[in-house]
Design an enzyme around this catalytic site. Structure first.
Site, PDB file in Angstrom:
ATOM      1  N   GLU A  53       6.712  12.023   5.655  1.00  0.00           N
ATOM      2  CA  GLU A  53       5.424  11.539   6.174  1.00  0.00           C
ATOM      3  C   GLU A  53       4.873  12.489   7.233  1.00  0.00           C
ATOM      4  OE1 GLU A  53       8.336  10.104   5.917  1.00  0.00           O
ATOM      5  OE2 GLU A  53       8.251   7.932   5.977  1.00  0.00           O
ATOM      6  N   LEU A 412      42.719  12.961 -14.370  1.00  0.00           N
ATOM      7  CA  LEU A 412      41.962  12.618 -13.166  1.00  0.00           C
ATOM      8  C   LEU A 412      40.800  11.676 -13.487  1.00  0.00           C
ATOM      9  CD1 LEU A 412      41.756  13.008 -10.133  1.00  0.00           C
ATOM     10  CD2 LEU A 412      40.425  15.088 -10.524  1.00  0.00           C
TER      11      LEU A 412
HETATM   12  C1  AOF Z   1      11.593   8.611   6.327  1.00  0.00           C
HETATM   13  N1  AOF Z   1      11.137   9.726   5.714  1.00  0.00           N
HETATM   14  O1  AOF Z   1      11.459  11.685   4.747  1.00  0.00           O
HETATM   15  C2  AOF Z   1      13.349  10.481   5.404  1.00  0.00           C
HETATM   16  C3  AOF Z   1      13.814   9.275   5.986  1.00  0.00           C
HETATM   17  O2  AOF Z   1      18.654  12.134  10.966  1.00  0.00           O
HETATM   18  P1  AOF Z   1      17.227  11.911  10.684  1.00  0.00           P
HETATM   19  O3  AOF Z   1      16.364  11.812  11.886  1.00  0.00           O
HETATM   20  O4  AOF Z   1      16.652  12.906   9.710  1.00  0.00           O
HETATM   21  O5  AOF Z   1      17.098  10.463   9.996  1.00  0.00           O
HETATM   22  C4  AOF Z   1      17.730  10.200   8.788  1.00  0.00           C
HETATM   23  C5  AOF Z   1      17.440   8.796   8.333  1.00  0.00           C
HETATM   24  O6  AOF Z   1      16.019   8.604   8.217  1.00  0.00           O
HETATM   25  C6  AOF Z   1      17.986   8.517   6.945  1.00  0.00           C
HETATM   26  O7  AOF Z   1      19.273   7.936   6.999  1.00  0.00           O
HETATM   27  C7  AOF Z   1      16.983   7.528   6.391  1.00  0.00           C
HETATM   28  O8  AOF Z   1      17.222   6.228   6.869  1.00  0.00           O
HETATM   29  C8  AOF Z   1      15.694   8.019   6.986  1.00  0.00           C
HETATM   30  N2  AOF Z   1      15.137   9.055   6.112  1.00  0.00           N
HETATM   31  N3  AOF Z   1      12.913   8.378   6.406  1.00  0.00           N
HETATM   32  O9  AOF Z   1      10.799   7.812   6.815  1.00  0.00           O
HETATM   33  C9  AOF Z   1      11.938  10.669   5.263  1.00  0.00           C
HETATM   34  N4  AOF Z   1      14.204  11.448   4.987  1.00  0.00           N
HETATM   35 ZN    ZN Z   2      11.060   9.226   9.038  1.00  0.00          ZN
END
Ligand code: AOF
Ligand code: ZN
Length: 477
Positions: A53, A412
């Site tokens: 976003e 496996l």
């Molecule tokens: C979103 N948009 O594009 C993604 C999300 O370690 P961070 O800050 O990158 O956060 C990772 C967490 O954020 C991940 O576990 C998931 O819950 C969310 N990912 N959220 O709004 C994104 N990649």
């Molecule tokens: Zn996010």
């Protein structure tokens, strides 16, 4: 399909661009739409970098973004992790409506992202192409909710169910196309796992050779796409087809994914209209040369209960360049990430039989493997006298290995199914018959006695892969 679904489909398609780069995070795509036109797009490109976003909205001029709709494949996050909350920028840019594919299962988000947006007067619609969004992130949803890696058991067999002839000749069962696809999967999954039998028989590298394959593809038919190109119209044209009532959502094509994965940068159509505010920097544009192809290798994991791995095999020889883990029986310490470095020849009353039972030789072999860069994980015994695969999964998860491609052999594959660690099966069936009652088959072990106890599969699907057929199914737990 509805218009909302088409925009979500676009978000799913661009999300693939993060494949092999974002885990343990999910693949996420976001599309900003105003007056029936896509004005900005973004996807999560790399672990630690901005989320989808934020990539879509950051450079989108405020007046353009205001009142627009946002389509995002995953619920926007509301926590400060490696990057600020996505809900903040959505609110700041005055987005009017947010369309969400799948809800996040990360406890830090799980429903809270949507609630915050609604509290700020933003209209939120959830569940747009939800099934497809859940499927695209099957790895993330599994590992986030179980804290174990997502495991795919993969094998290639003849039509009569053999993985080699009676003499053991196995090169090659599957088509060139299937073997190329395997390298795409080795880029996609974090770990690759095989049994010691495979190492002793084939002395494999278990690396990802996708870059070579792409080089060949480039010469043939795949044309890579840049971004903010004159061909936006062409790229969007395919979505128009989907607007038809009876349109069937196309399966993602792996060649198309690699033709853009990691190369399609966050695309902002807004820039073509707002050239005077051109914030686009040269570093954001993509050099379209083969040199830019670099794909990670999976971490190699060898299940080797009795530490039979030869110190001079290809895996050990390259362990300094490509992370390599050998899992064997020994004194297990669940608190230590690496065990205590010494196998015990006894645990309780049980004797472990290392190939070389001389304890001194075992210790020096361990030292030699470690000096070569191999990590050794010592594990307790599972039900069948071999390493406990469930404990291994916990250990691998601790090391951020959130997904594993299991490439055999038959012992496996059976042990993994029996231990209940397999999530998905991929069987490549080649148009060949070799016969022979002693010819090996993909899943061996002691087998199942009663049919009622068979491992049940669900959601079986079939696709053509060169001359082969690829059968994919989920393991029903
Ligand atoms: C979103 N948009 O594009 C993604 C999300 O370690 P961070 O800050 O990158 O956060 C990772 C967490 O954020 C991940 O576990 C998931 O819950 C969310 N990912 N959220 O709004 C994104 N990649
Ligand atoms: Zn996010």
């Amino acid at each position: 399909m509805t218009e909302d679904e088409i925009y979500m489909k676009r978000a799913i398609d661009i999300a693939w661009g993060g494949l092999g780069k974002v885990d343990p995070n999910p693949l996420v795509g976001a599309v900003v739409v105003k007056d029936g036109e896509i004005i900005a797009e973004g996807f999560h490109q790399e672990i630690g970098h901005f989320h989808a976003e934020r990539n879509a909205l950051t450079f989108c001029p405020d007046d353009l973004a205001e009142g627009a709709d946002l389509y995002v494949t995953l619920e926007p996050c509301c926590h400060t992790g490696k990057t600020p909350p996505c809900t903040d920028i959505i609110i700041k840019k005055k987005i009017r409506r947010v369309f969400v594919g799948a809800m996040d299962v990360n406890p830090l988000v799980a429903g809270k992202g949507v609630s915050i947006l609604r509290e700020h007067g933003i209209e939120v619609h959830t569940g747009i192409l939800e099934k497809e969004c859940l499927k695209q992130n099957e790895v993330f949803f599994h590992h986030m909710s179980t804290k174990t890696p997502f495991v795919v058991s993969k094998f290639a067999e003849t039509l009569d169910g053999k993985i080699a002839t009676v003499t053991g000749d196995s090169r090659w069962i599957s088509s060139e196309e299937s073997r190329a696809f395997t390298h795409f999967e080795r880029m996609q999954y974090v770990g690759i796992m095989a049994g010691i039998g495979t190492v002793l028989a084939d002395d494999p590298m278990l690396n990802c050779r996708l870059a070579d394959i792409i080089g060949e593809l480039e010469d043939s038919r795949v044309e890579r796409k840049g971004y903010v190109s004159d061909s936006d119209e062409d790229e969007y044209a395919k979505y128009a087809e989907l607007l038809k009532d009876d349109a069937v959502l196309p399966e993602p094509d792996w060649r198309e994914i690699i033709s853009s994965a990691g190369f399609r940068k966050n695309h902002l159509k807004a820039f073509t209209e707002y050239k005077d505010q051109n914030l686009l920097t040269v570093s954001q544009s993509m050099p379209l040369t083969s040199d830019s192809y670099s794909f990670r290798n999976p971490v190699r994991i060898i299940c080797d209960s009795h530490l039979r791995i030869p110190v001079d095999c290809n895996l050990v020889k390259t362990a300094k360049e490509i992370p390599t883990i050998v899992a064997c029986l020994g004194k297990y310490d669940s608190d230590s990430s690496e065990g205590d470095g010494m196998p015990s020849s006894k645990e309780g009353d049980r004797e472990f039989t290392f190939e070389d039972s001389n304890e001194k030789n075992v210790s020096s072999k361990i030292e030699a493997l470690k000096a070569a860069g191999v990590e050794i994980i010592f594990l307790p015994e599972g039900s069948d006298g071999h390493i406990d695969l469930r404990v291994l999964m916990t250990e691998l998860y601790k090391r951020n290995i959130t997904s594993i491609l299991l490439e055999g052999g038959g012992e496996l594959h059976f042990a993994a199914l029996k231990a209940g660690i397999v999530n998905k099966i991929e069987a490549f069936i080649a148009p060949k018959i070799v016969g022979g009652s002693s010819a090996k088959s993909p899943v061996e072990g002691e087998g199942i006695s009663a049919l009622k106890d068979a491992f049940e599969l669900a959601n079986m699907s079939v696709q053509k892969m060169g001359e082969d057929i690829l059968v994919t199914a989920d393991v029903d737990h």
